[in-house]
Design a protein around this motif. Structure first.
Motif, PDB file in Angstrom:
ATOM      1  N   GLY A 312      -2.986   5.491  -8.603  1.00  9.85           N
ATOM      2  CA  GLY A 312      -1.700   5.203  -7.978  1.00  9.85           C
ATOM      3  C   GLY A 312      -0.932   4.151  -8.748  1.00  9.85           C
ATOM      4  N   GLN A 314      -1.092   0.724  -9.024  1.00 13.39           N
ATOM      5  CA  GLN A 314      -0.522  -0.410  -8.312  1.00 13.39           C
ATOM      6  C   GLN A 314      -0.940  -1.781  -8.837  1.00 13.39           C
ATOM      7  N   ARG A 356      -1.678  -3.949   2.070  1.00 13.89           N
ATOM      8  CA  ARG A 356      -0.920  -2.689   2.057  1.00 13.89           C
ATOM      9  C   ARG A 356      -1.296  -1.860   0.837  1.00 13.89           C
ATOM     10  N   ALA A 357      -1.437  -2.528  -0.302  1.00 17.40           N
ATOM     11  CA  ALA A 357      -1.779  -1.820  -1.538  1.00 17.40           C
ATOM     12  C   ALA A 357      -3.174  -1.203  -1.465  1.00 17.40           C
ATOM     13  N   ARG A 359      -4.758  -0.250   1.201  1.00 10.00           N
ATOM     14  CA  ARG A 359      -4.726   0.888   2.124  1.00 10.00           C
ATOM     15  C   ARG A 359      -4.128   2.119   1.441  1.00 10.00           C
ATOM     16  N   GLN A 360      -3.027   1.926   0.697  1.00  7.81           N
ATOM     17  CA  GLN A 360      -2.422   3.061   0.018  1.00  7.81           C
ATOM     18  C   GLN A 360      -3.356   3.611  -1.056  1.00  7.81           C
ATOM     19  N   PHE A 363      -6.073   5.635   0.485  1.00  3.62           N
ATOM     20  CA  PHE A 363      -5.533   6.949   0.861  1.00  3.62           C
ATOM     21  C   PHE A 363      -5.455   7.857  -0.363  1.00  3.62           C
ATOM     22  N   ASN A 364      -4.963   7.315  -1.482  1.00  4.99           N
ATOM     23  CA  ASN A 364      -4.869   8.102  -2.713  1.00  4.99           C
ATOM     24  C   ASN A 364      -6.237   8.623  -3.140  1.00  4.99           C
ATOM     25  N   LEU A 395       7.797   9.320   0.693  1.00  4.44           N
ATOM     26  CA  LEU A 395       6.680   9.457  -0.237  1.00  4.44           C
ATOM     27  C   LEU A 395       7.043   8.870  -1.604  1.00  4.44           C
ATOM     28  N   ALA A 398       6.931   5.115  -1.479  1.00  2.00           N
ATOM     29  CA  ALA A 398       5.558   4.604  -1.526  1.00  2.00           C
ATOM     30  C   ALA A 398       4.976   4.749  -2.935  1.00  2.00           C
ATOM     31  N   TRP A 403       7.976  -0.675  -1.479  1.00  2.24           N
ATOM     32  CA  TRP A 403       7.648  -1.447  -0.287  1.00  2.24           C
ATOM     33  C   TRP A 403       7.024  -2.799  -0.603  1.00  2.24           C
TER      34      TRP A 403
END
Length: 404
Positions: A312, A314, A356-357, A359-360, A363-364, A395, A398, A403
């Motif tokens: 992702g 990040q 937040r990062a 969690r994302q 999910f990825n 999407l 994100a 965010w």
């Protein structure tokens, strides 16, 4: 220069220390940054533009060449804005490849696609090249001193300043500063020295990665193959190259370009030439969060504060955004002579962003894990829903880290 920065710079000019620590000729810097990776260098550049007295301590005696292998390549809009402030944004835009859209497929069928607006483009440029640009920028900053080959061993908070000690070429080194920042990566020694815990977060998986000649017809596209045997992702890079990343249960015993090409071809049906391919690497994506991120006059930034899965893209960008926040907090503290709890707001806000990062990223990783039967059908249906016009903007926001 702002009035705030000017007052800080002027007050820093003649600072000395008489407590007998035997450091740097008695000089007290404004900020000592430990670590000269992309985040530490960016923070030093941001502080330098304010005229602050900064010393950067780096364990490696020489910087890695820009051509060295680099895991991070994705520069998201918030990260690019941080590089703009440091003065290298235009050069990054010139060298980077623009990623204008993304496509998700499974077993040859397109599940969804999105196109990024000009203001939300992701750019691809190896981290090593960005670091080289930042270091060149620092070389022109008269208020910043780079000290390479320094292995930090202790850090002591004296109440009014901190003293950082270590060794360089067998010689003792001591540096004093009003504040110290640990930008020394996932295995941060500063984090250990300040007594912070390293809390495990959800999300863990193994991947293999290889850079090849880009022989696709998607020179500005991110291609995500959510296959039953595990995700295969590919992203354009400068110089007509493409990075391939694939989920694996465990890395092959003999990992070479041919093994990587076999993984990609077996899952996606796509082939790439191994001619000119770089040496593949295997890595484990894990996630951690330091607690606290700051204590007294010491703060952590980037991977020293939080390990985020690179799936992702990040981690590097989140670290740059940390640096922007920390730059502001340090400038205010130095201008106002703030008490030692100056990092309380920084700790709170960056912890929230890191959560937040993670969690994302978790999910990825779940979306890219192997799937079959009902789970595969459910995942593919979810991707199709997320790609609908009403949700596509959410999407994309994100995906491009708007965010943060």
């Amino acid at each position: 220069m702002s009035d705030e920065a000017a007052s800080v710079s002027a007050s820093a000019a003649a600072r000395t220390d008489g407590d007998g620590d035997g450091h740097d000729g008695g000089r007290i810097h404004d900020v000592a940054v430990v670590g000269a990776g992309s985040v530490g260098l960016l923070l030093a550049c941001l502080l330098a533009r304010r005229g602050l007295d900064v010393v950067v301590l780096e364990r490696r005696p020489t910087p890695p060449p820009p051509t060295a292998s680099s895991r991070a390549i994705g520069i998201h809009p918030p990260g690019l804005r941080a590089l703009d402030v440091a003065g290298i944004g235009d050069e990054v835009r010139r060298r980077a490849v623009e990623i204008r859209d993304g496509r998700v497929t499974c077993e040859g069928r397109t599940l969804g696609a999105m196109r990024f607006p000009n203001a939300g483009l992701v750019r691809s440029l190896p981290q090593r090249e960005v670091e080289a640009m930042l270091e060149d920028r620092l070389a022109t900053a008269p208020s910043v001193r780079m000290r390479r080959g320094v292995e930090v061993s202790t850090i002591r908070d004296r109440g009014t300043h901190v003293v950082v000690r270590g060794t360089s070429a067998g010689e003792s080194v001591g540096v004093a500063a009003r504040y110290a920042v640990g930008a020394d990566g996932v295995r941060s020694g500063i984090r250990s020295l300040m007594g912070a815990d390293w809390h495990r977060r959800g999300g863990r998986a193994s991947y293999v990665m290889c850079d090849t000649v880009d022989d696709t017809d998607a020179r500005q596209s991110a291609l995500l193959h959510f296959e039953p045997a595990g995700v295969v992702e590919s992203f354009p890079m400068p110089g007509g190259r493409r990075r391939w990343v694939a989920w694996v249960r465990r890395p092959p015993t003999e990992l070479d370009a041919t093994a990587m090409a076999t993984i990609v071809a077996t899952r996606t049906g796509a082939a790439f030439s191994t001619d000119g391919a770089g040496a593949p690497t295997a890595f484990e994506a894990a996630q951690h969060l330091a607690r606290p991120i700051a204590a007294g006059r010491v703060a952590l930034v980037g991977d020293a504060a939080h390990e985020i899965s690179p799936i992702g893209g990040q981690g590097m960008n989140l670290g740059w955004i940390d640096a922007v926040h920390l730059d502001r907090e340090l400038a205010r503290a130095l201008a106002a002579g703030a008490p030692i709890d100056v990092f309380e707001a920084y700790d709170r806000s960056r912890r929230a962003a890191a959560l937040r990062a993670t969690r994302q990223a978790a999910f990825n990783m779940r979306m890219g894990a192997p799937a079959s039967g009902l789970r595969l059908r459910t995942r593919n249906a979810a991707v199709r829903v997320l790609a609908l016009p009403g949700l596509r903007g959410v999407l994309a926001r994100a995906f491009t880290m708007q965010w943060l």
